[in-house]
Enzyme design. Structure first.
Site, PDB file in Angstrom:
ATOM      1  N   GLY A 222       0.904  -1.257   0.126  1.00  0.00           N
ATOM      2  CA  GLY A 222       0.071  -0.103  -0.229  1.00  0.00           C
ATOM      3  C   GLY A 222       0.909   1.186  -0.033  1.00  0.00           C
ATOM      4  O   GLY A 222       0.378   2.234   0.479  1.00  0.00           O
ATOM      5  N   ASP A 223       2.121   1.043  -0.306  1.00  0.00           N
ATOM      6  CA  ASP A 223       2.949   2.338  -0.359  1.00  0.00           C
ATOM      7  C   ASP A 223       3.998   1.864  -1.231  1.00  0.00           C
ATOM      8  O   ASP A 223       3.838   1.135  -2.191  1.00  0.00           O
ATOM      9  CB  ASP A 223       3.180   2.867   0.899  1.00  0.00           C
ATOM     10  CG  ASP A 223       3.724   4.331   0.932  1.00  0.00           C
ATOM     11  OD1 ASP A 223       4.150   4.794   0.162  1.00  0.00           O
ATOM     12  OD2 ASP A 223       3.386   4.828   2.065  1.00  0.00           O
TER      13      ASP A 223
END
Length: 251
Positions: A222-223
């Site tokens: 998610g990053d």
């Protein structure tokens, strides 16, 4: 001439046997009740076999309910074909994580040494129980005390292969103050099954490290999939696949 050749063979064989006998083997056995903390058994194995050792995890699920610090390893082989499942006590982890030494980040496992080989055989798994953290933080990115799964620190001439990381609590991995490290065939997947995002679940972040190779990585996060931070030099990313996330980030 044949007698001399036979003597050389026998001498070489005796040297090999002597070298093999110098390697201490430590087997890590889980409690087996599905409740007890297996971290003390892990720490004991790493302490007893921290030099010229071979650490073998039984093929089972290990419940890790407290932090691990296994540094100062020298010429050690680790075989992990099982699952390390991190505990669900968020209060404990936020209060007891080991400091990364950068911003307010902490880690659940501080790991380091020279000439270390960590084999996962594509089955050895770190399960961070991350969904608990994604729901708890509910989109807050840098919640203090949210631990990195593993920090590789002060590590040289080492190799990590075939390891799997699923549902990491925060960043999956941090590498700091290390040199000449190869990480090959690493799988990372940190995704949320609820409306709360798996935010700031970087695949790996590097700091103050040189000649680090990432080869054959598969990352869903998610990053940042791979992030090169302060004083990272001679970093090679090779033959890797990123799903979602932000790819390779600088800073």
């Amino acid at each position: 001439m044949q007698k001399l050749f036979l003597h050389i063979l026998l001498f070489s064989y005796s040297l090999l046997c002597a070298h093999a006998s110098d390697v201490k083997v430590c087997r890590v056995n889980p409690s087996g009740d599905g409740v007890s903390n297996d971290a003390p058994a892990i720490r004991k194995a790493f302490e007893e076999c921290k030099k010229d050792g071979h650490i073998i995890f039984d093929n089972a699920t290990f419940h890790v309910e407290s932090v691990l610090q296994t540094t100062g390893l020298s010429n050690v082989v680790i075989d992990l074909k099982s699952t390390l499942l991190w505990g669900s006590n968020i209060t404990y982890w936020r209060a007891n994580g080991l400091p990364l030494g950068y911003q307010n980040q902490t880690t659940a496992w501080m790991f380091g040494g020279d000439r270390v080989t960590f084999n996962g055989y594509d089955t050895g798994t770190f399960d961070g129980n991350g969904q608990l953290w994604y729901d708890f933080t509910n989109g807050v990115s840098n919640l203090p005390g949210r631990p990195i799964s593993i920090m590789i620190t002060n590590t040289t001439n080492s190799r990590f292969t075939g390891l799997r990381f699923v549902q990491s609590q925060f960043w999956t991995m941090a590498i700091i103050n290390s040199e000449d490290v190869i990480l090959d065939s690493i799988y990372v997947n940190s995704t949320s099954s609820s409306s709360a995002p798996a935010r700031n679940t970087d695949g790996v972040d590097t700091f103050f490290s040189n000649r680090i190779t990432f080869r054959n990585w598969t990352v869903t996060s998610g990053d940042d999939n791979i992030s090169l931070k302060a004083n990272s030099t001679n970093i090679l990313v090779q033959d890797s696949v990123f799903h979602g996330g932000l790819g390779v980030a600088i800073g």
